[in-house]
Design a protein around this motif. Structure first.
Motif, short mmCIF file in Angstrom:
data_model
loop_
_atom_site.label_atom_id
_atom_site.label_comp_id
_atom_site.label_asym_id
_atom_site.label_seq_id
_atom_site.Cartn_x
_atom_site.Cartn_y
_atom_site.Cartn_z
N THR A 262 -6.83 16.48 4.18
CA THR A 262 -5.89 16.82 5.24
C THR A 262 -5.76 15.63 6.17
O THR A 262 -6.66 14.79 6.27
CB THR A 262 -6.34 18.07 6.05
OG1 THR A 262 -7.63 17.81 6.60
CG2 THR A 262 -6.37 19.31 5.20
N ALA A 263 -4.61 15.59 6.85
CA ALA A 263 -4.34 14.48 7.75
C ALA A 263 -3.48 14.95 8.91
O ALA A 263 -2.61 15.81 8.74
CB ALA A 263 -3.64 13.36 7.01
N ASN A 264 -3.71 14.38 10.07
CA ASN A 264 -2.82 14.54 11.21
C ASN A 264 -1.78 13.44 11.13
O ASN A 264 -2.12 12.27 10.91
CB ASN A 264 -3.58 14.44 12.53
CG ASN A 264 -4.49 15.62 12.77
OD1 ASN A 264 -4.24 16.72 12.28
ND2 ASN A 264 -5.55 15.40 13.50
N ALA A 265 -0.51 13.79 11.32
CA ALA A 265 0.57 12.82 11.24
C ALA A 265 1.43 12.95 12.50
O ALA A 265 1.81 14.06 12.88
CB ALA A 265 1.41 13.05 9.99
N VAL A 266 1.72 11.81 13.11
CA VAL A 266 2.49 11.79 14.35
C VAL A 266 3.53 10.68 14.27
O VAL A 266 3.21 9.54 13.90
CB VAL A 266 1.59 11.55 15.59
CG1 VAL A 266 2.41 11.50 16.86
CG2 VAL A 266 0.51 12.61 15.68
N ALA A 267 4.78 11.01 14.63
CA ALA A 267 5.85 10.02 14.72
C ALA A 267 6.22 9.85 16.18
O ALA A 267 6.40 10.85 16.90
CB ALA A 267 7.06 10.48 13.91
N THR A 268 6.34 8.60 16.62
CA THR A 268 6.67 8.32 18.01
C THR A 268 7.78 7.28 18.10
O THR A 268 8.01 6.51 17.17
CB THR A 268 5.45 7.79 18.81
OG1 THR A 268 4.98 6.59 18.19
CG2 THR A 268 4.34 8.81 18.87
N ILE A 269 8.44 7.28 19.26
CA ILE A 269 9.38 6.22 19.63
C ILE A 269 8.94 5.76 21.01
O ILE A 269 8.93 6.57 21.95
CB ILE A 269 10.84 6.73 19.70
CG1 ILE A 269 11.31 7.25 18.35
CG2 ILE A 269 11.77 5.65 20.22
CD1 ILE A 269 12.62 7.99 18.40
N ALA A 270 8.57 4.51 21.13
CA ALA A 270 8.13 3.96 22.43
C ALA A 270 7.10 4.87 23.10
O ALA A 270 7.23 5.22 24.26
CB ALA A 270 9.34 3.71 23.34
N ASP A 271 6.10 5.29 22.33
CA ASP A 271 5.00 6.13 22.81
C ASP A 271 5.40 7.57 23.18
O ASP A 271 4.59 8.30 23.73
CB ASP A 271 4.26 5.48 23.98
CG ASP A 271 3.55 4.20 23.55
OD1 ASP A 271 3.07 4.15 22.40
OD2 ASP A 271 3.49 3.26 24.36
N ARG A 272 6.64 7.97 22.87
CA ARG A 272 7.06 9.36 23.05
C ARG A 272 6.97 10.06 21.70
O ARG A 272 7.56 9.61 20.73
CB ARG A 272 8.51 9.45 23.56
CG ARG A 272 8.71 8.93 24.96
CD ARG A 272 10.15 9.13 25.45
NE ARG A 272 11.19 8.98 24.44
CZ ARG A 272 11.79 7.83 24.12
NH1 ARG A 272 11.42 6.69 24.69
NH2 ARG A 272 12.76 7.81 23.22
N LYS A 273 6.25 11.17 21.65
CA LYS A 273 6.11 11.91 20.40
C LYS A 273 7.45 12.54 20.03
O LYS A 273 8.06 13.24 20.83
CB LYS A 273 5.04 12.99 20.55
CG LYS A 273 4.67 13.66 19.24
CD LYS A 273 3.72 14.82 19.41
CE LYS A 273 2.42 14.46 20.04
NZ LYS A 273 1.46 15.59 20.03
N VAL A 274 7.90 12.29 18.78
CA VAL A 274 9.14 12.90 18.31
C VAL A 274 8.88 13.95 17.24
O VAL A 274 9.71 14.83 17.03
CB VAL A 274 10.16 11.85 17.81
CG1 VAL A 274 10.59 10.94 18.96
CG2 VAL A 274 9.63 11.03 16.66
N ALA A 275 7.74 13.87 16.56
CA ALA A 275 7.39 14.87 15.55
C ALA A 275 5.90 14.76 15.25
O ALA A 275 5.30 13.70 15.41
CB ALA A 275 8.18 14.66 14.27
N ASP A 276 5.32 15.87 14.81
CA ASP A 276 3.94 15.84 14.33
C ASP A 276 3.73 16.99 13.35
O ASP A 276 4.52 17.93 13.30
CB ASP A 276 2.93 15.88 15.47
CG ASP A 276 3.01 17.13 16.33
OD1 ASP A 276 3.66 18.12 15.94
OD2 ASP A 276 2.42 17.14 17.43
N CYS A 277 2.70 16.87 12.55
CA CYS A 277 2.34 17.93 11.60
C CYS A 277 0.96 17.65 11.03
O CYS A 277 0.36 16.60 11.30
CB CYS A 277 3.37 18.03 10.47
SG CYS A 277 3.33 16.68 9.28
N ILE A 278 0.49 18.58 10.24
CA ILE A 278 -0.75 18.42 9.48
C ILE A 278 -0.37 18.47 8.01
O ILE A 278 0.28 19.42 7.56
CB ILE A 278 -1.75 19.54 9.82
CG1 ILE A 278 -2.10 19.49 11.31
CG2 ILE A 278 -3.00 19.42 8.95
CD1 ILE A 278 -2.87 20.70 11.80
#
Length: 144
Positions: free
Chosen positions: A120-136
């Motif tokens: 399993t993994a935590n996944a996070v997408a950001t733009i300029a340190d603002r979170k735009v999406a995340d999931c496991i």
């Protein structure tokens, strides 16, 4: 050991090609642990052409881009050399902001648990340190 990869090196690892290769570069890779990668969005992306009045990257493709980063991490991990990574599941996906042309999408995929060939993994997408999406993600590593 921390590594970086160019798009040419990424293409040597994963089978994705234009128009579905979404990783432009890897800025940090700690084998078996974590990867940070980037995707530079332009208006020329296929998915932007289908929505000219509101161009953005669909959330499903943000998750696909995170999964591609995860595949690179897994395939660069010594215990999985020569194997293929598959998505087994996506849990708790959240979308916070649209990703638009001109944005640099930063992708972080962190392995949190491994048991045999399942992890399993935590996944996070950001733009300029603002979170735009995340999931496991749940992923499975198997022979080609």
């Amino acid at each position: 050991m921390n590594q970086t990869l160019t798009v040419t090196e990424v293409k040597e690892l994963i089978p994705n090609r234009f128009p579905i290769l979404y990783i432009d570069k890897v800025t940090s890779l700690l084998a078996g642990k974590e990867i940070v990668a980037e995707k530079q969005l332009t208006y020329n992306e296929d998915f932007c052409q289908s929505q000219p009045d509101n161009p953005h990257m669909p959330g499903t493709l943000v998750l696909e881009t995170l999964a591609q980063a995860g595949s690179i991490l897994i395939l660069k991990s010594p215990e999985f050399l020569g194997q293929t990574a598959y998505i087994g599941g996506i849990k708790a996906a959240h979308f916070y902001e649209l990703v638009r042309p001109g944005n640099t999408l930063t992708l972080r995929f962190t392995i949190t648990k491994m048991k045999g060939n399942v992890g399993t993994a935590n996944a996070v997408a950001t733009i300029a340190d603002r979170k735009v999406a995340d999931c496991i993600f749940t992923f499975i590593v198997g022979a080609n």
